[in-house]
Design an enzyme around this catalytic site. Structure first.
Site, PDB file in Angstrom:
ATOM      1  CG  ASP A  91      -2.603   3.156   1.436  1.00 52.27           C
ATOM      2  OD1 ASP A  91      -3.703   2.662   1.740  1.00 52.27           O
ATOM      3  OD2 ASP A  91      -2.072   2.998   0.316  1.00 52.27           O
ATOM      4  CG  MET A 130      -1.802  -1.182   1.297  1.00 54.85           C
ATOM      5  SD  MET A 130      -3.001  -1.188  -0.038  1.00 54.85           S
ATOM      6  CE  MET A 130      -3.503  -2.887  -0.014  1.00 54.85           C
ATOM      7  CB  CYS A 131       2.290   2.589  -2.267  1.00 53.15           C
ATOM      8  SG  CYS A 131       2.750   0.890  -2.001  1.00 53.15           S
ATOM      9  N   GLY A 132       1.989   5.390  -1.787  1.00 50.87           N
ATOM     10  CA  GLY A 132       1.701   6.653  -2.443  1.00 50.87           C
ATOM     11  C   GLY A 132       2.375   6.675  -3.809  1.00 50.87           C
TER      12      GLY A 132
END
Lengths: 227, 298, 344
Positions: free
Chosen positions: C212, B1-3
């Site tokens: 996130d 999960m990330c940007g």
């Protein structure tokens, strides 16, 4: 009008200042500058304040709002006005996904478009969208009204309960257990009021109404694949 | 999960600022991915030249005489620029394959990050601001670039597990989400001759696209095909020598925002990432539709 | 002529281990109806449980305490990582979330009174917060579930801690169905649902997906409640190492791990029995990510203990039992079991 510079003073100071305002406060008009897409702006407000956000916001702006009127002069990020209780939230631009999610009351006005899952699990909120809405909107919507002046995306109203949906434009597809319903005079009146509150001059007679077929209300093996 | 961040410049006047703009976008996405960060920059391609970016766990020892060693092995000029744990090797395009082989025998522990006419990839474990500073990304220029901040879900937090992944010349991919069928797809791609450096699901997606393109598909076609063959949640941003593409899965849960002006097309996992871009106030801002391939080309 | 040979004893037909009478009856019922069984009550298979634990006593390397004179404290503090008002519990055995609808108001009151006497906390469950449990629980954890039934900022602020529920041991990754007989007038009103319907519940939260986004959701909850309350993240026992790691990264004060034996109001029998890991099996892989974040305490949370506590503490319990039994639900408290881990 009191101005709050988010960049200079920070999120915690903003929300604690807003939370400290009681119903009897004289400081009812607030302006938030430099939001720059920040999250959780003006969440949990519980007083009849008039708050204007000058710019675009991140996730959950106006989350769980009670009583306040919150205006966003820009675009709103995911989950704007999530679980709103009362008051109103007016967005000049577009709203990201989950706008008005699980909202229980109040009015959410989106003057641009809303992305996917607009009004997901809504529980009494009224949402008026001037533009289009994305896929899976009003998923499991329980109560309240969703008005769409433009078009709706795929799977509108999937697993719908008792919420009403009014769409002026096209609907790409309806979700499980969502059907078109007759637009009777009382619905025209409800819609007229919603459009007025939503600052929208559309003609109520141009809309179609969608609601639950109520086929999934009691478990039936023939519908197993629709659950 | 990330940007994820991405910037594709239409106005070449902005090219000297590409690295600085991307760095600001990348650092803003730190909350979404504090574990590791990486960036792919497409600089100006020099005619007849080939660029290989390598990474070393022992850069002092590995890079000390690498330039001369590789030049000798290829019997051709090599220009090396060292940036922290990475080194950028520029050589004649017709020596590209020979250089890969030579690197393997000269420095078997070196890891190839990217290879192509214009791509350079830099990635490391650590906070995005630190990673960007180590490689002086803000000083870089180029026509387009993609950055990624990683919050690891199931595979290891390592340099090679950081994004972008590059599995073909001038190709790269970054990913936010998680794939469910990556193990079976990896086995299928291995049978097709693809090689893998990690257990990471995103590398499988990158290799899948490379494999499709190696078999004649253009990037748009490869992305289309992935809708059928990849199972899971994903938002991809991919880069090629002259292009930049975006794809979200049919469910489209993971956030994605795009902005377009006369000067650029920008991508961010959140709008926050784009607030300092020039002219963002008047840009067209929208969210990419599910199952829809977006692609821009120079 | 008569048969002189002795009568040979007969063996009874051997029962297949795979196709037992019970399984065969399930196959016949499924063939006739074409659908799975939906039930509550948690996994009925035998799984390793806290009752199987053996503890190390003191001998030479550790000195024993004189039980009647020297105190061994069992209190824990939860939420010191970020919350301004951490929770103090006398014992690290808490009562897990059970929905109003599955439990009656009397049962909620009984749990609150028993838990308060025992010095521990109760948890709301799907369906919102009732006055019965708020009024009678000294320490009450308010769940933020995918359904958000009854969710409101006032109850959020009235709670002593907030638990973001991602998964449930009985059905990690699955939604569920609350059967219509439980949607009474009061339950329907609290949940904004029509009375008597079979209520489907979602498997994902409506306004975020992934760690996130969870980090931002937790930020919002903290901002609404002035950063006072500990934020728990509850996960089902599936991939405890990764899930705990990500809950910690997303900013949880407390991670609640719910094993396969945990209860539920309703889902498919096959899901309850076959999806998830026992709590005991989850603890070991969940500890390293907590250790990296300076785990302070690790307690046990089984409602079997809670049941004992409540029984001893509250005469109301029997009333609650009678109410549940009259609705043909097999257990008063679903056999909830989990581990509560505090970070700081």
């Amino acid at each position: 009008m009191q101005t709050f510079d988010l960049e200079a003073d920070g999120l915690r100071a903003l929300n604690s200042t807003l939370h400290a305002q009681k119903e009897s406060t004289n400081a009812t008009a607030w302006e938030i500058i430099n939001p720059k897409g920040s999250h959780a702006l003006a969440v949990g407000v519980d007083a009849p304040l008039d708050i204007t956000v000058r710019g675009s916001t991140g996730y959950y702006c106006a989350g769980m709002n009670k009583l306040a009127t919150i205006r966003i002069k820009g675009n709103a990020g995911p989950g704007v006005a999530e679980n709103m209780m009362s008051g109103s939230v007016i967005i000049d631009g577009d709203a990201s996904q989950y706008a008005g999610a699980t909202g229980r009351g109040g009015t959410l006005v989106i003057k641009g478009n809303a992305a996917s899952r607009c009004g997901i699990s809504m529980k009494g909120i009224d949402i008026i969208v001037h533009g289009n809405i994305g896929h899976m909107s009003a998923f499991m919507a329980q109560s309240g009204n969703l008005v769409v002046c433009g078009d709706a995306g795929d799977a509108l109203g999937d697993s719908l309960y008792e919420a009403r949906i009014f769409v002026r434009g096209s609907v790409r597809s309806l979700g499980a257990d969502c059907i078109e319903k007759e637009m009777r005079p009382e619905h025209i009146e409800i819609l007229r009021d919603l459009l007025a509150r939503g600052e929208c001059d559309a003609d109520p007679s141009e809309f179609r109404r969608y609601g639950s077929a109520r086929n999934l209300y009691n478990f039936n093996v023939d519908n197993a694949s629709a659950y | 999960m990330c940007g994820i961040v991405g910037l594709f410049l239409k106005d070449s006047a902005l090219e000297p600022q590409l690295g600085a703009l991307l760095t600001d976008m990348l650092v803003t996405m730190t909350d979404r991915g504090p574990d590791s960060a990486g960036i792919a920059i497409y600089g100006g391609a020099e005619a007849g030249k080939w660029t290989i970016t390598v990474q070393s766990a022992n850069p002092d020892a590995d890079f000390a005489t690498l330039e001369a060693d590789l030049a000798a092995a290829l019997d051709a000029p090599v220009k090396m620029t060292i940036k922290d744990t990475h080194a950028v090797l520029v050589l004649d395009a017709d020596k590209a394959d020979a250089a890969r082989a030579a690197l393997k025998s000269l420095r078997p522990d070196l890891r190839i990050m990217s290879s192509g006419e214009s791509i350079e990839i830099f990635k490391e474990v650590g906070l995005p601001a630190d990673v960007a500073a180590r490689f002086e990304v803000s000083k870089m220029s180029g026509s387009h670039g993609i950055g990624h901040t990683r919050m690891a879900t199931e595979s290891a937090i390592t340099t090679m597990g950081a994004h972008p992944f590059s599995t073909g010349p001038d190709q790269c991919l970054v990913h936010n989400g998680s794939l469910s069928n990556h193990n079976s797809l990896r086995r299928r791609l291995i049978r097709e001759g693809m090689t893998f450096e990690t257990e990471n699901d995103s590398e499988v997606a990158a290799a899948y696209l490379s494999w499709k393109m190696a078999n004649g598909a253009d990037l748009g076609g490869a992305l289309e095909a992935s809708l059928d063959d990849l199972d899971g949640f994903y938002t991809f941003v991919v880069g090629t020598k002259d292009g930049f593409g975006v794809l979200r899965d049919p469910i489209a849960c993971k956030p994605a925002v795009m902005a377009e002006t006369d000067q650029y097309v920008a991508f961010g996992s959140e709008y926050r990432a784009m607030v300092n871009l020039p002219g963002i106030e008047t840009a067209r801002v929208w969210e990419p539709e599910p199952s829809t391939v977006y692609f821009w080309k120079h | 002529m008569t048969d002189q040979s002795p009568k040979i004893p007969q063996t009874v037909p051997r029962q297949s281990a795979t196709f037992t009478n019970e399984i065969n009856s399930e196959i016949r019922r499924a063939a006739a109806t074409g659908i799975y069984d939906i039930r509550g009550g948690g996994a009925k298979r035998k799984v390793p449980h806290f009752d199987d634990l053996l503890f190390l006593g003191a001998s030479i390397s550790r000195y024993p305490l004189e039980g009647y004179r020297e105190k061994c404290s069992t209190n824990v503090t939860l939420g010191t990582r970020f919350a301004k008002k951490p929770i103090e519990l006398d014992i690290p055995v808490t009562i897990a979330g059970m929905s109003f609808g599955a439990l009656s108001g009397n049962a909620k009151e009984a749990l609150g009174r028993g838990a308060s006497l025992a010095g521990t906390s109760t948890t709301t469950g799907d369906g919102g917060m009732t006055e019965e449990e708020r009024g009678h629980s000294k320490t009450l954890v308010y769940q933020v579930l995918p359904s958000r039934y009854g969710m409101n900022p006032d109850d959020l602020r009235r709670a002593d801690a907030i638990e973001v529920v991602i998964g449930q041991g009985a059905k990690p990754g699955g939604g569920g169905m609350l059967l219509g007989q439980k949607i009474t007038d009061r339950v329907a009103e609290m949940r904004t649902l029509p009375k008597g319907i079979d209520q489907r519940s979602a498997c994902r939260h409506p306004d975020w997906t992934g760690p996130d986004d969870l980090e931002i959701k937790i930020l919002e909850l903290r901002e609404i409640t002035g950063w006072e309350k500990p934020i728990y993240v509850k996960i089902g026992g599936t991939r405890p190492y990764y899930d705990t790691t990500l809950a910690v990264k997303a900013g949880a004060d407390v991670v609640v791990l719910d094993g396969v034996q945990g209860g539920t109001a309703a889902t498919r029998d096959v899901f309850i029995e076959h999806v998830g890991l026992p709590t005991l099996a989850c603890i070991r892989p969940a500890v390293p990510p907590l250790r990296h974040s300076c785990i302070h305490s690790c307690g046990l949370d089984t409602s079997w203990h809670a049941v004992r506590i409540c029984r001893a503490a509250s005469g109301l319990w029997r009333d609650a039992f009678t109410q549940r039994a009259s609705r043909q639900v097999p257990f008063i408290v679903q056999a909830e079991a989990g581990t509560l881990c505090s970070l700081s």
